[in-house]
Design a protein around this motif. Structure first.
Motif, PDB file in Angstrom:
ATOM      1  N   PRO A 231       0.812  -1.224   0.000  1.00 44.85           N
ATOM      2  CA  PRO A 231       0.000   0.000   0.000  1.00 44.85           C
ATOM      3  C   PRO A 231       0.843   1.271   0.000  1.00 44.85           C
ATOM      4  CG  PRO A 231      -0.852  -1.585   1.585  1.00 44.85           C
ATOM      5  CD  PRO A 231       0.479  -2.095   1.145  1.00 44.85           C
ATOM      6  N   SER A 232       1.927   1.278   0.757  1.00 45.46           N
ATOM      7  CA  SER A 232       2.773   2.473   0.811  1.00 45.46           C
ATOM      8  C   SER A 232       3.550   2.657  -0.489  1.00 45.46           C
ATOM      9  CB  SER A 232       3.736   2.382   2.000  1.00 45.46           C
ATOM     10  OG  SER A 232       3.019   2.389   3.224  1.00 45.46           O
ATOM     11  N   ILE A 233       4.049   1.562  -1.062  1.00 44.60           N
ATOM     12  CA  ILE A 233       4.738   1.635  -2.354  1.00 44.60           C
ATOM     13  C   ILE A 233       3.786   2.197  -3.410  1.00 44.60           C
ATOM     14  CG2 ILE A 233       5.780   0.290  -4.220  1.00 44.60           C
ATOM     15  CD1 ILE A 233       6.745  -1.697  -2.056  1.00 44.60           C
ATOM     16  N   SER A 234       2.567   1.673  -3.417  1.00 43.21           N
ATOM     17  CA  SER A 234       1.566   2.130  -4.372  1.00 43.21           C
ATOM     18  C   SER A 234       1.247   3.605  -4.177  1.00 43.21           C
ATOM     19  CB  SER A 234       0.292   1.293  -4.214  1.00 43.21           C
ATOM     20  OG  SER A 234      -0.729   1.773  -5.052  1.00 43.21           O
ATOM     21  N   ALA A 235       1.090   4.026  -2.916  1.00 46.88           N
ATOM     22  CA  ALA A 235       0.778   5.431  -2.636  1.00 46.88           C
ATOM     23  C   ALA A 235       1.868   6.356  -3.154  1.00 46.88           C
ATOM     24  CB  ALA A 235       0.582   5.625  -1.129  1.00 46.88           C
ATOM     25  N   VAL A 236       3.120   5.979  -2.944  1.00 50.96           N
ATOM     26  CA  VAL A 236       4.243   6.806  -3.402  1.00 50.96           C
ATOM     27  C   VAL A 236       4.254   6.886  -4.932  1.00 50.96           C
ATOM     28  CG1 VAL A 236       6.757   6.937  -3.541  1.00 50.96           C
ATOM     29  CG2 VAL A 236       5.654   6.413  -1.359  1.00 50.96           C
ATOM     30  N   ILE A 237       4.016   5.760  -5.597  1.00 49.55           N
ATOM     31  CA  ILE A 237       4.032   5.746  -7.065  1.00 49.55           C
ATOM     32  C   ILE A 237       2.903   6.617  -7.622  1.00 49.55           C
ATOM     33  CG2 ILE A 237       3.670   4.301  -9.106  1.00 49.55           C
ATOM     34  CD1 ILE A 237       5.091   2.038  -7.608  1.00 49.55           C
TER      35      ILE A 237
ATOM     36  N   GLY B 108       2.733  -4.392   9.825  1.00 44.63           N
ATOM     37  CA  GLY B 108       1.449  -3.894   9.352  1.00 44.63           C
ATOM     38  C   GLY B 108       1.332  -2.388   9.500  1.00 44.63           C
ATOM     39  N   GLY B 109       1.483  -1.902  10.726  1.00 43.32           N
ATOM     40  CA  GLY B 109       1.339  -0.475  10.971  1.00 43.32           C
ATOM     41  C   GLY B 109       2.387   0.361  10.273  1.00 43.32           C
ATOM     42  N   THR B 110       3.647  -0.016  10.404  1.00 42.43           N
ATOM     43  CA  THR B 110       4.736   0.813   9.879  1.00 42.43           C
ATOM     44  C   THR B 110       4.844   0.757   8.356  1.00 42.43           C
ATOM     45  OG1 THR B 110       5.982   0.572  11.933  1.00 42.43           O
ATOM     46  CG2 THR B 110       7.223   1.216   9.988  1.00 42.43           C
ATOM     47  N   LEU B 111       4.624  -0.396   7.758  1.00 42.74           N
ATOM     48  CA  LEU B 111       4.818  -0.526   6.315  1.00 42.74           C
ATOM     49  C   LEU B 111       3.562  -0.252   5.502  1.00 42.74           C
ATOM     50  CD1 LEU B 111       7.128  -3.684   6.123  1.00 42.74           C
ATOM     51  CD2 LEU B 111       7.760  -1.267   6.253  1.00 42.74           C
ATOM     52  N   GLU B 112       2.373  -0.399   6.081  1.00 45.93           N
ATOM     53  CA  GLU B 112       1.130  -0.251   5.320  1.00 45.93           C
ATOM     54  C   GLU B 112       0.504   1.138   5.399  1.00 45.93           C
ATOM     55  OE1 GLU B 112      -1.923  -3.123   6.126  1.00 45.93           O
ATOM     56  OE2 GLU B 112      -0.494  -4.776   6.323  1.00 45.93           O
ATOM     57  N   GLU B 113       0.596   1.788   6.562  1.00 46.14           N
ATOM     58  CA  GLU B 113      -0.310   2.900   6.842  1.00 46.14           C
ATOM     59  C   GLU B 113      -0.097   4.165   6.025  1.00 46.14           C
ATOM     60  OE1 GLU B 113      -3.066   3.182   8.255  1.00 46.14           O
ATOM     61  OE2 GLU B 113      -3.163   1.139   9.032  1.00 46.14           O
ATOM     62  N   LEU B 114       1.074   4.381   5.449  1.00 35.92           N
ATOM     63  CA  LEU B 114       1.237   5.534   4.574  1.00 35.92           C
ATOM     64  C   LEU B 114       0.266   5.430   3.392  1.00 35.92           C
ATOM     65  CD1 LEU B 114       2.805   8.144   4.025  1.00 35.92           C
ATOM     66  CD2 LEU B 114       4.399   6.804   2.629  1.00 35.92           C
ATOM     67  N   GLY B 115      -0.052   4.186   3.017  1.00 32.50           N
ATOM     68  CA  GLY B 115      -1.015   3.973   1.945  1.00 32.50           C
ATOM     69  C   GLY B 115      -2.453   4.107   2.397  1.00 32.50           C
ATOM     70  N   TRP B 116      -2.827   3.349   3.432  1.00 34.45           N
ATOM     71  CA  TRP B 116      -4.238   3.323   3.850  1.00 34.45           C
ATOM     72  C   TRP B 116      -4.704   4.653   4.426  1.00 34.45           C
ATOM     73  CZ3 TRP B 116      -5.857  -0.311   1.190  1.00 34.45           C
ATOM     74  CH2 TRP B 116      -5.283  -1.585   1.158  1.00 34.45           C
ATOM     75  N   ARG B 117      -4.094   5.072   5.523  1.00 38.28           N
ATOM     76  CA  ARG B 117      -4.561   6.291   6.179  1.00 38.28           C
ATOM     77  C   ARG B 117      -3.816   7.541   5.718  1.00 38.28           C
ATOM     78  NH1 ARG B 117      -7.827   2.181   7.831  1.00 38.28           N
ATOM     79  NH2 ARG B 117      -5.918   1.104   8.441  1.00 38.28           N
ATOM     80  N   GLY B 118      -2.619   7.373   5.112  1.00 40.53           N
ATOM     81  CA  GLY B 118      -1.884   8.528   4.628  1.00 40.53           C
ATOM     82  C   GLY B 118      -2.374   9.003   3.269  1.00 40.53           C
ATOM     83  N   PHE B 119      -2.682   8.072   2.378  1.00 33.99           N
ATOM     84  CA  PHE B 119      -3.087   8.430   1.018  1.00 33.99           C
ATOM     85  C   PHE B 119      -4.599   8.286   0.806  1.00 33.99           C
ATOM     86  CE2 PHE B 119      -3.850   7.583  -3.478  1.00 33.99           C
ATOM     87  CZ  PHE B 119      -3.128   8.609  -4.082  1.00 33.99           C
ATOM     88  N   ALA B 120      -5.135   7.090   1.035  1.00 36.16           N
ATOM     89  CA  ALA B 120      -6.526   6.821   0.671  1.00 36.16           C
ATOM     90  C   ALA B 120      -7.539   7.491   1.595  1.00 36.16           C
ATOM     91  CB  ALA B 120      -6.761   5.314   0.651  1.00 36.16           C
ATOM     92  N   TRP B 121      -7.275   7.534   2.892  1.00 33.46           N
ATOM     93  CA  TRP B 121      -8.254   8.031   3.853  1.00 33.46           C
ATOM     94  C   TRP B 121      -8.686   9.475   3.602  1.00 33.46           C
ATOM     95  CZ3 TRP B 121     -12.121   7.313   6.793  1.00 33.46           C
ATOM     96  CH2 TRP B 121     -12.388   8.069   7.930  1.00 33.46           C
ATOM     97  N   PRO B 122      -7.777  10.434   3.451  1.00 39.37           N
ATOM     98  CA  PRO B 122      -8.238  11.810   3.214  1.00 39.37           C
ATOM     99  C   PRO B 122      -8.995  11.963   1.893  1.00 39.37           C
ATOM    100  CG  PRO B 122      -5.848  11.661   3.008  1.00 39.37           C
ATOM    101  CD  PRO B 122      -6.302  10.377   3.589  1.00 39.37           C
ATOM    102  N   LEU B 123      -8.610  11.220   0.877  1.00 39.71           N
ATOM    103  CA  LEU B 123      -9.297  11.314  -0.411  1.00 39.71           C
ATOM    104  C   LEU B 123     -10.699  10.731  -0.341  1.00 39.71           C
ATOM    105  CD1 LEU B 123      -6.379  10.340  -2.816  1.00 39.71           C
ATOM    106  CD2 LEU B 123      -7.321  12.614  -2.415  1.00 39.71           C
ATOM    107  N   LEU B 124     -10.856   9.612   0.357  1.00 43.48           N
ATOM    108  CA  LEU B 124     -12.186   9.008   0.499  1.00 43.48           C
ATOM    109  C   LEU B 124     -13.096   9.902   1.333  1.00 43.48           C
ATOM    110  CD1 LEU B 124     -11.384   5.215   1.026  1.00 43.48           C
ATOM    111  CD2 LEU B 124     -12.494   6.283  -0.945  1.00 43.48           C
ATOM    112  N   GLN B 125     -12.564  10.513   2.383  1.00 48.95           N
ATOM    113  CA  GLN B 125     -13.374  11.427   3.191  1.00 48.95           C
ATOM    114  C   GLN B 125     -13.875  12.592   2.351  1.00 48.95           C
ATOM    115  OE1 GLN B 125     -12.434  12.013   7.633  1.00 48.95           O
ATOM    116  NE2 GLN B 125     -10.427  11.934   6.674  1.00 48.95           N
ATOM    117  N   ALA B 126     -12.991  13.156   1.544  1.00 51.78           N
ATOM    118  CA  ALA B 126     -13.366  14.297   0.710  1.00 51.78           C
ATOM    119  C   ALA B 126     -14.399  13.904  -0.340  1.00 51.78           C
ATOM    120  CB  ALA B 126     -12.130  14.875   0.036  1.00 51.78           C
TER     121      ALA B 126
END
Length: 314
Positions: A81-87, A168-186
């Motif tokens: 998820p974090s790799i994908s978010a960065v790309i 899980g927390g350290t490697l995934e969350e930049l994607g889930w809550r760092g990238f996807a969460w604010p966009l889905l809320q908006a």
């Protein structure tokens, strides 16, 4: 790719994260079938880690992965998820890399310092209560100090290391809550609905790893029941982590701590207490109760301030 990342950043992010995770599992299955000797690698790593008095986390797995590079797939899967978010962010999706990097600040721009400090202190209090709950259920001879002895017997050190060393927390969350969460809320207006969707996406993203379980033979009814419980866990995690991120103004760190901390409960402390609750482990029960309280008290906005965050580029 650039146009798709701009127009559908969450979809582009998710499909790429799912593709990376799926490719890791395809490679793993290929290796296991072409080299039967490698089929026991994961089991040997897990056995070796627990035999040494540790539990599954980044620090305990890394030496094994460096010695046997095929095991590096575990880290690539978790980081998908974090790799994908960065790309996708590098392609201009979700506001770009600068916006994504800004969410690594401990206190985001969309809150006050006092509010952010309050949420961090609140999380620490919940962890202390969670440790006490595990202590109570586990009974004599299995205290928290005993369970965190792999960190030198210090509860504080064990908790601090555990929160940041979970894959899980350290490697995934930049994607889930760092990238996807604010966009889905908006996009969805109501954060509670966004949390339900993100929790479901989070659960479904894990499905490729179940290939090994299915290939090994499993009762379909038991498998579906287990997946149902895990789905509920992902929904509860989405509510709790999303709420804490909102209180911290969009910083991803509360999500890292919530995800990593609850995994710490599950992986480092649950071996003595999981049987007491059968299918639903103590971590799932605690998270579900927290999510319910947050949903009832915070409502659909989940701690998001009026006008916060502003609609982000899509």
């Amino acid at each position: 790719m650039n146009r798709f990342s701009h127009r559908r950043p969450v979809l582009a992010f998710y499909l790429l994260a799912l593709l990376i995770a799926s490719l890791v599992m395809v490679w793993t299955v290929y290796r296991f079938t072409t080299d039967p000797a490698s089929a026991g690698m994961l089991g040997e790593m897990v056995t070796g880690i627990y035999a040494s008095g540790q539990y599954i986390n980044i620090a305990s797995m890394l030496p094994h992965a460096l010695a046997r590079p095929d095991l590096l797939g575990v880290f690539i899967f978790a980081a998908a998820p974090s790799i994908s978010a960065v790309i996708v962010a590098a392609r201009g999706g979700g506001g770009g890399l600068e916006v994504l990097a800004g969410r690594l600040r401990p206190v985001g721009a969309n809150t006050t310092r006092r509010r952010a400090i309050a949420v961090y202190c609140g999380m620490l209090a919940v962890y202390a209560a969670g440790f006490a709950a595990y202590d109570f259920v586990a009974g004599p001879g299995t205290t928290i100090t005993d369970r965190l002895a792999m960190f030198g017997g210090s509860v504080l050190l064990g908790a601090a290391v555990g929160l940041l060393m979970d894959e899980g927390g350290t490697l995934e969350e930049l994607g889930w809550r760092g990238f996807a969460w604010p966009l889905l809320q908006a996009a969805m207006k109501h954060p509670l609905r966004a949390a339900m969707l993100l929790g479901t996406l989070h659960w479904a993203w894990h499905l490729p790893r179940e290939v090994l379980t299915l290939l090994g033979g499993v009762d379909p009814g038991s498998f579906l029941l287990t997946q149902g419980v895990f789905w509920a866990l992902c929904l509860a995690l989405a509510v709790v982590a999303g709420y804490c991120v909102n209180l911290a103004g969009g910083s991803v760190w509360p999500a890292v701590l919530v995800h990593g901390g609850t995994n710490l409960w599950s992986k480092a402390l649950s071996d003595h207490v999981a049987p007491s609750f059968g299918l639903i482990d103590l971590r799932t029960l605690i998270l579900f109760m927290l999510a319910l309280v947050i949903a009832l008290c915070a409502g659909r906005q989940l701690g998001r301030l009026p006008g916060n965050p502003a609609r982000e580029p899509e």
